[in-house]
Design a protein around this motif. Structure first.
Motif, PDB file in Angstrom:
ATOM      1  N   SER A   8     -49.905-144.198  46.415  1.00  0.00           N
ATOM      2  CA  SER A   8     -51.145-144.316  45.640  1.00  0.00           C
ATOM      3  C   SER A   8     -50.873-144.024  44.175  1.00  0.00           C
ATOM      4  CB  SER A   8     -52.208-143.353  46.179  1.00  0.00           C
ATOM      5  OG  SER A   8     -51.763-142.008  46.083  1.00  0.00           O
ATOM      6  N   TRP A   9     -51.777-144.517  43.308  1.00  0.00           N
ATOM      7  CA  TRP A   9     -51.638-144.393  41.867  1.00  0.00           C
ATOM      8  C   TRP A   9     -52.766-143.560  41.282  1.00  0.00           C
ATOM      9  CZ3 TRP A   9     -47.594-146.181  38.959  1.00  0.00           C
ATOM     10  CH2 TRP A   9     -46.715-147.068  39.595  1.00  0.00           C
ATOM     11  N   GLN A  10     -52.450-142.822  40.214  1.00  0.00           N
ATOM     12  CA  GLN A  10     -53.452-142.045  39.488  1.00  0.00           C
ATOM     13  C   GLN A  10     -53.183-142.187  37.997  1.00  0.00           C
ATOM     14  OE1 GLN A  10     -53.117-137.803  40.008  1.00  0.00           O
ATOM     15  NE2 GLN A  10     -55.049-137.359  38.968  1.00  0.00           N
ATOM     16  N   ASN A 320     -41.160-150.695  38.077  1.00  0.00           N
ATOM     17  CA  ASN A 320     -41.247-151.241  36.717  1.00  0.00           C
ATOM     18  C   ASN A 320     -40.460-152.545  36.577  1.00  0.00           C
ATOM     19  OD1 ASN A 320     -42.830-149.043  35.981  1.00  0.00           O
ATOM     20  ND2 ASN A 320     -41.155-147.931  35.009  1.00  0.00           N
ATOM     21  N   THR A 356     -47.729-149.828  47.236  1.00  0.00           N
ATOM     22  CA  THR A 356     -48.979-150.196  46.581  1.00  0.00           C
ATOM     23  C   THR A 356     -48.731-150.512  45.102  1.00  0.00           C
ATOM     24  OG1 THR A 356     -50.192-148.745  48.080  1.00  0.00           O
ATOM     25  CG2 THR A 356     -51.320-149.422  46.061  1.00  0.00           C
ATOM     26  N   THR A 358     -49.321-151.127  41.020  1.00  0.00           N
ATOM     27  CA  THR A 358     -50.105-150.635  39.893  1.00  0.00           C
ATOM     28  C   THR A 358     -50.855-151.804  39.259  1.00  0.00           C
ATOM     29  OG1 THR A 358     -50.005-149.482  37.771  1.00  0.00           O
ATOM     30  CG2 THR A 358     -48.177-150.931  38.286  1.00  0.00           C
ATOM     31  N   ARG A 375     -44.434-136.217  42.889  1.00  0.00           N
ATOM     32  CA  ARG A 375     -44.979-137.431  42.301  1.00  0.00           C
ATOM     33  C   ARG A 375     -43.968-138.061  41.335  1.00  0.00           C
ATOM     34  NH1 ARG A 375     -50.150-135.822  39.223  1.00  0.00           N
ATOM     35  NH2 ARG A 375     -48.793-134.033  38.722  1.00  0.00           N
ATOM     36  N   GLU A 401     -49.108-142.672  34.074  1.00  0.00           N
ATOM     37  CA  GLU A 401     -49.590-142.753  35.451  1.00  0.00           C
ATOM     38  C   GLU A 401     -48.729-141.882  36.341  1.00  0.00           C
ATOM     39  OE1 GLU A 401     -50.778-147.057  36.821  1.00  0.00           O
ATOM     40  OE2 GLU A 401     -48.950-147.154  35.605  1.00  0.00           O
ATOM     41  N   PHE A 403     -47.375-142.009  40.383  1.00  0.00           N
ATOM     42  CA  PHE A 403     -47.303-142.675  41.684  1.00  0.00           C
ATOM     43  C   PHE A 403     -46.964-141.623  42.731  1.00  0.00           C
ATOM     44  CE2 PHE A 403     -44.778-144.786  45.037  1.00  0.00           C
ATOM     45  CZ  PHE A 403     -45.764-145.648  45.520  1.00  0.00           C
ATOM     46  N   SER A 404     -47.794-141.545  43.758  1.00  0.00           N
ATOM     47  CA  SER A 404     -47.568-140.591  44.854  1.00  0.00           C
ATOM     48  C   SER A 404     -47.026-141.343  46.060  1.00  0.00           C
ATOM     49  CB  SER A 404     -48.878-139.887  45.227  1.00  0.00           C
ATOM     50  OG  SER A 404     -49.345-139.093  44.168  1.00  0.00           O
TER      51      SER A 404
END
Length: 414
Positions: A8-10, A320, A356, A358, A375, A401, A403-404
């Motif tokens: 998941s992304w934050q 990336n 997942t 980005t 993370r 960001e 990424f977890s």
């Protein structure tokens, strides 16, 4: 390849004001972020009285913006830092006592050494002429005795050490000349890893050697990667030293994984506006084998300018980059938004797992680091000469960001 979109992304910060060309985690759980100093004003102002003044610096005679910042992971806050000389495509490593030593760069920074200590009020300290040679696009590696070795750089077919010996010596390394393309220089930012025997594995262009740096002697030459395509800048692939394996009491095996890059001619074609598809292959080699051979694997997504990082569970994350083109200003196309997980202990054909995606393209000059909580901090991307936010395919990116990976999912909580 097994399709399993996980993770998941934050969005941590919409803007820290500085594009993260480089990032480094320090032992106090803070991250040092830094960019070029000649890219024009950043979006992060310096504190009052900290403006940079240098009548000899044509890029920034007066500059009241920061080109480096410190990000506090726990508080999700950042502060501006001051730097005197240009970081552009410099290199560095962490010393045993936790200091970040960053070396080289562009023009006024090409022979400088910069030091940043892990404290809440620290700022950059510079050592002018701390290098024996100009270093731009070189690679640093920490050595067992605490020194750093600095390998290569633009038109530098040699290596040196920091701190300096009494004599400011460089040591000639013909391998860097042999892998050099005078028009493209596909031997920049070589991949360097310390082998279990104390020698250095050095990869440039499409092949590698094992170097006894104490005697300045090549002790092994590895085969060329099948296909012969370049993997180092500007055909920028990425590489990791895989987790070591202790199969017997007296035997430790070491493997290197090299993934992605750009086919021969990609850089020249990109200059003409033609963007060739990136490489979708990985090459893996047991560098401790008496007769080492590259084993080829196919990634689910082609990628140039990707980053690879080892995870705490011994997997590799590939993240990336672009699906076509080359490293360089405006030379990348088709951003790869989807990270890929690589499980080195699985059987060939069952090692890659899509993650997942980005929503933020991370192209030229993007970076990742592993945080202490597991993370992945992701930042940067500025494929332009200056900060540019409108009227371009890929605007300058100032966000951070996280990424977890799947191992941080609630179901794994104790």
């Amino acid at each position: 390849m097994l399709a399993a979109a996980t993770g998941s992304w934050q969005l941590l910060q919409e803007s820290i004001g500085v594009s993260a060309m480089h990032m480094q985690l320090l032992l106090n759980d803070r991250v040092v972020v830094y960019d070029r100093t000649d890219s024009g004003p950043s979006n992060l102002p310096l504190p009052k009285g900290k403006c940079f003044h240098d009548s000899n610096d044509t890029a920034r005679v007066v500059d009241c913006t920061a080109h480096s910042a410190e990000y506090d992971v726990s508080s999700n806050k950042f502060r501006p830092l001051t730097v005197q000389t240009n970081f552009w495509c410099s290199s560095g490593a962490i010393t045993p006592d936790g200091e970040l030593v960053q070396t080289g760069g562009y023009k006024d920074g090409e022979r400088n050494v910069r030091v940043f200590g892990p404290c809440s009020t620290c700022d950059w300290q510079e050592i002018k002429n701390g290098l024996a040679a100009k270093r731009w696009y070189s690679t640093n590696h920490i050595l067992p005795d605490g020194r750093q070795i600095i390998v290569g750089g633009r038109v530098q077919f040699n290596y040196e050490f920091v701190p300096k010996n009494k004599a400011a010596n460089t040591f000639h390394l013909p391998f860097l000349w042999e892998t050099n393309d005078p028009k493209i220089e596909n031997n920049l930012y070589p991949f360097v890893f310390l082998n279990v025997d104390g020698n250095l594995f050095i990869f440039a262009n499409n092949r590698a050697i094992l170097l006894d740096y104490m005697k300045n002697k090549v002790v092994k030459t590895y085969p060329t990667i099948p296909g012969g395509d370049p993997r180092s800048y500007p055909s920028t692939g990425s590489a990791v030293l895989l987790p070591l394996k202790n199969l017997k009491a007296s035997t430790i095996e070491a493997e290197v994984l090299v993934c992605g890059g750009a086919p021969k001619g990609s850089y020249s074609q990109a200059i003409q506006g033609k963007f060739i598809g990136a490489l979708n292959s990985c090459a893996r080699i047991l560098i401790t084998d008496p007769n080492p051979q590259w084993v080829m694997e196919t990634m689910p997504l082609a990628r140039v300018m990707g980053d690879m990082i080892l995870l705490p569970n011994l997997d590799v994350l590939i993240i990336n980059g672009a699906a076509s083109g080359s490293a360089g200003w405006e030379f990348g196309r088709n951003p790869v938004l989807c990270p890929v997980l690589y499980k080195p202990d699985n059987k060939i054909g069952a090692r890659f797992f899509k993650q997942t995606p980005t929503t933020i393209p991370r192209m030229y000059h993007s970076t990742v680091i592993l945080l202490r909580d597991g993370r992945i901090l992701v930042g940067g991307s500025n494929p332009h000469m200056y900060y540019n936010f409108t009227g371009v395919l890929f605007p300058t990116e100032l966000s951070l960001e996280a990424f977890s990976p799947h191992y941080l999912e609630a179901k794994f909580n104790c």
